[in-house]
Design a protein around this motif. Structure first.
Motif, PDB file in Angstrom:
ATOM      1  N   ARG A  21       0.824  -1.208   0.000  1.00 43.33           N
ATOM      2  CA  ARG A  21       0.000   0.000   0.000  1.00 43.33           C
ATOM      3  C   ARG A  21       0.856   1.254   0.000  1.00 43.33           C
ATOM      4  O   ARG A  21       1.944   1.301   0.591  1.00 43.33           O
ATOM      5  CB  ARG A  21      -0.917   0.029   1.228  1.00 43.33           C
ATOM      6  N   PHE A  23       0.402   4.906   1.322  1.00 45.08           N
ATOM      7  CA  PHE A  23      -0.438   5.771   2.148  1.00 45.08           C
ATOM      8  C   PHE A  23      -0.193   7.237   1.804  1.00 45.08           C
ATOM      9  O   PHE A  23       0.918   7.619   1.399  1.00 45.08           O
ATOM     10  CB  PHE A  23      -0.151   5.551   3.631  1.00 45.08           C
ATOM     11  N   PRO A 111       2.895  -1.345   4.964  1.00 41.92           N
ATOM     12  CA  PRO A 111       2.320  -1.385   3.610  1.00 41.92           C
ATOM     13  C   PRO A 111       1.685  -2.728   3.245  1.00 41.92           C
ATOM     14  O   PRO A 111       0.911  -2.784   2.288  1.00 41.92           O
ATOM     15  CB  PRO A 111       3.533  -1.091   2.715  1.00 41.92           C
ATOM     16  N   ASN A 113      -0.355  -4.309   5.164  1.00 36.78           N
ATOM     17  CA  ASN A 113      -1.587  -4.366   5.967  1.00 36.78           C
ATOM     18  C   ASN A 113      -1.411  -5.097   7.296  1.00 36.78           C
ATOM     19  O   ASN A 113      -2.396  -5.553   7.885  1.00 36.78           O
ATOM     20  CB  ASN A 113      -2.741  -5.005   5.182  1.00 36.78           C
ATOM     21  N   THR A 179      -0.730  -8.718   2.335  1.00 39.68           N
ATOM     22  CA  THR A 179       0.009  -8.946   1.096  1.00 39.68           C
ATOM     23  C   THR A 179       1.463  -9.303   1.395  1.00 39.68           C
ATOM     24  O   THR A 179       1.960  -9.041   2.497  1.00 39.68           O
ATOM     25  CB  THR A 179      -0.062  -7.698   0.197  1.00 39.68           C
ATOM     26  N   LEU A 275      -7.953  -4.262  -5.640  1.00 41.74           N
ATOM     27  CA  LEU A 275      -7.056  -3.241  -5.122  1.00 41.74           C
ATOM     28  C   LEU A 275      -6.817  -2.161  -6.175  1.00 41.74           C
ATOM     29  O   LEU A 275      -6.723  -2.458  -7.382  1.00 41.74           O
ATOM     30  CB  LEU A 275      -5.704  -3.850  -4.728  1.00 41.74           C
ATOM     31  N   ASP A 276      -6.702  -0.913  -5.717  1.00 38.39           N
ATOM     32  CA  ASP A 276      -6.397   0.199  -6.608  1.00 38.39           C
ATOM     33  C   ASP A 276      -5.050  -0.042  -7.293  1.00 38.39           C
ATOM     34  O   ASP A 276      -4.090  -0.500  -6.664  1.00 38.39           O
ATOM     35  CB  ASP A 276      -6.358   1.505  -5.816  1.00 38.39           C
ATOM     36  N   THR A 279      -2.325   2.839  -5.621  1.00 39.52           N
ATOM     37  CA  THR A 279      -2.115   2.906  -4.166  1.00 39.52           C
ATOM     38  C   THR A 279      -2.257   1.562  -3.483  1.00 39.52           C
ATOM     39  O   THR A 279      -1.895   1.419  -2.317  1.00 39.52           O
ATOM     40  CB  THR A 279      -3.114   3.876  -3.534  1.00 39.52           C
ATOM     41  N   LYS A 280      -2.800   0.556  -4.172  1.00 43.41           N
ATOM     42  CA  LYS A 280      -3.061  -0.787  -3.621  1.00 43.41           C
ATOM     43  C   LYS A 280      -4.057  -0.750  -2.460  1.00 43.41           C
ATOM     44  O   LYS A 280      -4.143  -1.679  -1.659  1.00 43.41           O
ATOM     45  CB  LYS A 280      -1.777  -1.474  -3.170  1.00 43.41           C
ATOM     46  N   THR A 281      -4.810   0.337  -2.350  1.00 43.52           N
ATOM     47  CA  THR A 281      -5.900   0.413  -1.375  1.00 43.52           C
ATOM     48  C   THR A 281      -6.994  -0.590  -1.754  1.00 43.52           C
ATOM     49  O   THR A 281      -7.328  -0.730  -2.937  1.00 43.52           O
ATOM     50  CB  THR A 281      -6.500   1.829  -1.345  1.00 43.52           C
ATOM     51  N   THR A 282      -7.546  -1.289  -0.774  1.00 43.67           N
ATOM     52  CA  THR A 282      -8.633  -2.222  -1.063  1.00 43.67           C
ATOM     53  C   THR A 282      -9.893  -1.436  -1.399  1.00 43.67           C
ATOM     54  O   THR A 282     -10.393  -0.646  -0.598  1.00 43.67           O
ATOM     55  CB  THR A 282      -8.901  -3.138   0.135  1.00 43.67           C
ATOM     56  N   GLN A 321     -13.540   8.678   0.073  1.00 41.10           N
ATOM     57  CA  GLN A 321     -12.091   8.879   0.034  1.00 41.10           C
ATOM     58  C   GLN A 321     -11.805  10.353  -0.185  1.00 41.10           C
ATOM     59  O   GLN A 321     -12.269  10.951  -1.149  1.00 41.10           O
ATOM     60  CB  GLN A 321     -11.476   8.035  -1.088  1.00 41.10           C
TER      61      GLN A 321
END
Length: 332
Positions: A21, A23, A111, A113, A179, A275-276, A279-282, A321
């Protein structure tokens, strides 16, 4: 790239990617979790299955308060309430139980999680501290398990909890998926522990011990989801065990002495995470679980005296967001 009836074809993708992720300071994310569990149970001598329904719904937010080295972030996690909705029965209409969970944590999150540190901010505010800082508000699942011995009830209740993705942050979806540190390619897999259940020891015959219950995660590549390209991760769990063997082994007795013949328990779950890309945001997670158990005693070795079967569906969605303005510094 096309999708038909829920099927997808990944993009051609060969280069490894990082799923860590990224942030952003002062970023506030808002999520909603909606979980529904349908269970049916019956006792020996009855042909009719008795249904029960339970929904568990809550919203939560995370706000990035600070950024540290190696991509680590300090987050404020807030979840003021949750709704536990008991379904309609023969004797009563649906009942919405409002639980004032008032979870107010400061978390240090990596990162991948993983929660590295956790502080209950209610303690500083003079409010009663939570009994278990590592857990979400617990729900009264498996209410009928009084007929089971205490040790059986413990693991059956755990099955209900995992089916609803409730409990500790390890088994809930709030900070999922966990991850890997390494870059991955399509088809790469890794494991993360979500709970513990009695399982057979390899190479030890029927001997059992309480062992880790792991999800296997697999990177599926970049796919189209809800009109946008995302990283897709799939998590699977497949448990088959016999609690009867474990209990008899635990007390050091044979089935003919305890009266407990066998308690086959199974649980199968699949989760899809989107995931984005950057940003790898869920963005979204959807889990489907089937599980159940049967209780056999030596008096009726081929006729279960109690049976439960469960189907559960849980979703998590990012619904808000934004970047908040920097907090004003107070004068000394």
């Amino acid at each position: 790239m096309f999708a038909i009836a829920g099927l997808f074809v990944p993009q051609a993708q060969t280069a490894p990617v990082s799923l860590g992720r990224v942030f952003a300071k002062n970023e506030k994310l808002a999520y909603e979790i909606r979980s529904s569990l349908h269970s049916e149970h019956r006792l020996r001598g009855l042909d009719t299955w008795i249904p029960e329904d339970l929904d568990l719904n809550y919203d939560f937010t995370t706000t990035v308060e600070d950024l540290k080295a190696d991509g680590i972030a300090v987050l404020h996690y807030a979840r003021p309430v949750m709704h536990e909705i008991e379904g309609e029965t023969f004797n009563s209409p649906p009942k919405d139980n409002l639980i004032k969970s008032d979870i107010n944590f400061r978390l240090t999150v990596s990162p991948v999680n993983e929660i590295l540190e956790m502080k209950d901010l209610n303690e500083k505010a003079g409010k009663p501290p939570k009994k278990d800082d590592s857990s979400l508000a617990m729900i009264p699942v498996a209410k009928r398990q009084n007929s089971l011995a205490g040790v059986l009830s413990q693991f059956v209740s755990e099955m209900y909890r995992l089916s609803l993705f409730a409990g500790s942050f390890d088994s809930a979806l709030d900070f999922a998926p966990k991850t890997p540190f390494e870059d991955v390619k399509i088809g790469d897999s890794w494991k993360r522990t979500v709970g513990y259940q009695p399982q057979k020891l390899q190479g030890k015959g029927n001997k059992q011990a309480v062992q880790r219950l792991d999800y296997t995660f697999t990177y599926k590549g970049i796919v189209d989801s809800d009109g946008k390209k995302v990283h897709r991760i799939e998590g699977t769990l497949d448990l088959k065990t016999d609690l009867g063997d474990f209990v008899n082994q635990l007390v050091g007795m044979k089935p003919e002495d305890t009266g407990l013949k066998k308690v086959p328990l199974n649980m199968k779950s699949t989760i899809e995470f989107d995931l984005d890309l950057k940003t790898k945001t869920t963005l979204k997670a959807e889990a489907i679980t089937t599980s159940g158990f049967s209780l056999f005693v030596t008096q009726f070795p081929d006729d279960a005296v109690q049976e439960d079967k469960i189907k559960a569906h849980t979703t998590m969605r990012l619904v808000g967001q934004k970047i908040l303005p920097p907090a004003k510094k107070t004068s000394p």
